[in-house]
Structure formats: structure tokens, C-alpha cells
Design an enzyme around this catalytic site. Sequence first.
Site, PDB file in Angstrom:
ATOM      1  N   ARG A  21      56.996 -10.668 -73.169  1.00 23.69           N
ATOM      2  CA  ARG A  21      58.067 -10.987 -72.224  1.00 23.69           C
ATOM      3  C   ARG A  21      58.079 -12.490 -71.951  1.00 23.69           C
ATOM      4  O   ARG A  21      57.030 -13.110 -71.847  1.00 23.69           O
ATOM      5  CB  ARG A  21      57.823 -10.222 -70.925  1.00 23.69           C
ATOM      6  CG  ARG A  21      58.825 -10.451 -69.841  1.00 23.69           C
ATOM      7  CD  ARG A  21      58.560  -9.540 -68.654  1.00 23.69           C
ATOM      8  NE  ARG A  21      58.799  -8.154 -69.048  1.00 23.69           N
ATOM      9  CZ  ARG A  21      57.972  -7.147 -68.779  1.00 23.69           C
ATOM     10  NH1 ARG A  21      56.865  -7.341 -68.114  1.00 23.69           N
ATOM     11  NH2 ARG A  21      58.264  -5.918 -69.181  1.00 23.69           N
ATOM     12  N   ASN A  85      49.718  -7.708 -62.547  1.00 23.29           N
ATOM     13  CA  ASN A  85      49.495  -7.418 -63.966  1.00 23.29           C
ATOM     14  C   ASN A  85      48.034  -7.705 -64.291  1.00 23.29           C
ATOM     15  O   ASN A  85      47.562  -8.815 -64.042  1.00 23.29           O
ATOM     16  CB  ASN A  85      50.330  -8.354 -64.853  1.00 23.29           C
ATOM     17  CG  ASN A  85      51.796  -8.157 -64.690  1.00 23.29           C
ATOM     18  OD1 ASN A  85      52.313  -7.079 -64.932  1.00 23.29           O
ATOM     19  ND2 ASN A  85      52.491  -9.201 -64.268  1.00 23.29           N
ATOM     20  N   ASP A 101      48.978  -9.711 -71.632  1.00 24.02           N
ATOM     21  CA  ASP A 101      49.202  -8.598 -70.716  1.00 24.02           C
ATOM     22  C   ASP A 101      48.394  -7.390 -71.202  1.00 24.02           C
ATOM     23  O   ASP A 101      48.504  -6.996 -72.357  1.00 24.02           O
ATOM     24  CB  ASP A 101      50.701  -8.267 -70.683  1.00 24.02           C
ATOM     25  CG  ASP A 101      51.021  -7.155 -69.719  1.00 24.02           C
ATOM     26  OD1 ASP A 101      50.619  -6.010 -69.992  1.00 24.02           O
ATOM     27  OD2 ASP A 101      51.680  -7.411 -68.699  1.00 24.02           O
ATOM     28  N   ASP A 103      48.513  -4.233 -69.822  1.00 23.05           N
ATOM     29  CA  ASP A 103      49.171  -2.966 -69.498  1.00 23.05           C
ATOM     30  C   ASP A 103      48.954  -2.457 -68.074  1.00 23.05           C
ATOM     31  O   ASP A 103      49.909  -2.096 -67.417  1.00 23.05           O
ATOM     32  CB  ASP A 103      48.784  -1.842 -70.477  1.00 23.05           C
ATOM     33  CG  ASP A 103      48.809  -2.285 -71.923  1.00 23.05           C
ATOM     34  OD1 ASP A 103      49.833  -2.832 -72.345  1.00 23.05           O
ATOM     35  OD2 ASP A 103      47.797  -2.108 -72.609  1.00 23.05           O
ATOM     36  N   ASP A 105      48.714  -2.048 -64.239  1.00 17.21           N
ATOM     37  CA  ASP A 105      49.349  -2.764 -63.138  1.00 17.21           C
ATOM     38  C   ASP A 105      48.954  -2.081 -61.838  1.00 17.21           C
ATOM     39  O   ASP A 105      48.635  -0.891 -61.820  1.00 17.21           O
ATOM     40  CB  ASP A 105      50.876  -2.733 -63.279  1.00 17.21           C
ATOM     41  CG  ASP A 105      51.343  -3.326 -64.602  1.00 17.21           C
ATOM     42  OD1 ASP A 105      50.965  -4.466 -64.906  1.00 17.21           O
ATOM     43  OD2 ASP A 105      52.078  -2.630 -65.325  1.00 17.21           O
ATOM     44  N   ASP A 118      50.811   2.546 -65.095  1.00 19.47           N
ATOM     45  CA  ASP A 118      50.708   2.372 -66.547  1.00 19.47           C
ATOM     46  C   ASP A 118      49.326   2.692 -67.120  1.00 19.47           C
ATOM     47  O   ASP A 118      48.903   2.103 -68.108  1.00 19.47           O
ATOM     48  CB  ASP A 118      51.151   0.958 -66.953  1.00 19.47           C
ATOM     49  CG  ASP A 118      52.588   0.667 -66.554  1.00 19.47           C
ATOM     50  OD1 ASP A 118      53.395   1.612 -66.517  1.00 19.47           O
ATOM     51  OD2 ASP A 118      52.896  -0.495 -66.250  1.00 19.47           O
ATOM     52  N   GLU A 121      49.746   4.067 -70.671  1.00 20.25           N
ATOM     53  CA  GLU A 121      50.065   2.978 -71.593  1.00 20.25           C
ATOM     54  C   GLU A 121      48.806   2.191 -71.935  1.00 20.25           C
ATOM     55  O   GLU A 121      48.574   1.832 -73.091  1.00 20.25           O
ATOM     56  CB  GLU A 121      51.117   2.052 -70.966  1.00 20.25           C
ATOM     57  CG  GLU A 121      51.523   0.908 -71.858  1.00 20.25           C
ATOM     58  CD  GLU A 121      52.506  -0.063 -71.215  1.00 20.25           C
ATOM     59  OE1 GLU A 121      52.902  -1.014 -71.895  1.00 20.25           O
ATOM     60  OE2 GLU A 121      52.866   0.122 -70.030  1.00 20.25           O
TER      61      GLU A 121
END
Length: 177
Positions: A21, A85, A101, A103, A105, A118, A121
Site C-alpha cells: 500500500r 499495524n 506489514d 498482517d 492489527d 486479521d 490472514e
Amino acid sequence: MSLKGRWIEIQGYKHDGRMHRIRDSVYVIEDNEDFIVVGSTKTKVVEHDFRIWYTKEPAIMIFFKNYWWNVIVMIKKIGITYYVNLASPYVIDKDKVKYIDYDLDIKLYPNNDIKVMDVKEYGFHRKKYGYSSDIDQILRYNLKSIRKKMENKEYPFNVEDIKKYYETFLKETNKGK
């Protein structure tokens, strides 16, 4: 060289080096030896799949040089929401803040509810990207540490600190006019 007072870009990556991102045009409010604080409003965000969207509310973001997390503080009408994050400490490269990152959070709502997000994830990506046991331990430790900081209203989970940053952002960027 300090980035204070400059507009910069934030780049988040995944463990395998792929872009995750990009946040375009955030303003550096503070840049010191421990962290960098940026402010934004209606900021363009480009996702890894090239989708583009714009943030809805003003935000203060804090990136740490020695902590494995960063925080996006969203200033909403209902109150301040903290979105953390789990991520590598940041680096500066060509006037861009860059981090990985990981994943996981954790979110702190205005009513003081805390939610870890997450987790599935993270489990999927841990296997896919081969996160080491050291990284896993670091992230799990930081998850507990962040929760304690949230519960105790320690920096940066103190509304007064965020309000000061936001006032500085408005004043220095003329966004408050």
C-alpha cells in the site's frame, strides 16, 4: 536530515518485498530519533492491486524506528480510533517512509474496546512467506505490549497527544482555514 515540514509518501510492503500500500502526500509534523509523525486528510491510497481510494477522515500516523508496529489515528466525529499495524520498524529511503506489514492489527475504539484483527490472514501469510519464529515471537510480544499501552493510555494512545499533533498539522498546512 529531518523531514519535518515536508510532504512525503508512505510505502508499506509485504515480507516478500512486494508493494502492499502507498499513502501519497502526508505531512511530517515531527521527526526525531525515535519516531516520525505525519498528518493527512483526504489522502490518496494505492493498493497492491492498483485500486485507488481516498481516506475519509483526517489522520495522524506514527512510525517507530525501534518498535515493530505503527499506528494510524483516525479523527472521526464519534471520537478518536487507533488502528495499529504490526510491522517492521520503518526506514527512510529517498524521502519515503518504508516498512513491512505483518498482517496482524489491533484497534482501539473511542469507547476503549480493543480488538485484534486479521489473525487468519497472519497465519496464512506466516506460512506463505515463511516468517521466522523470531519474527513470530517479536510480533506476539508487541501485540501484548500494545494492548498494555492502550489500556494504560500510554503514548501514543493518549488523546491529548493526538490533538496536539492534529492542531499542529492544521496550523502548519493551513488546513484549518
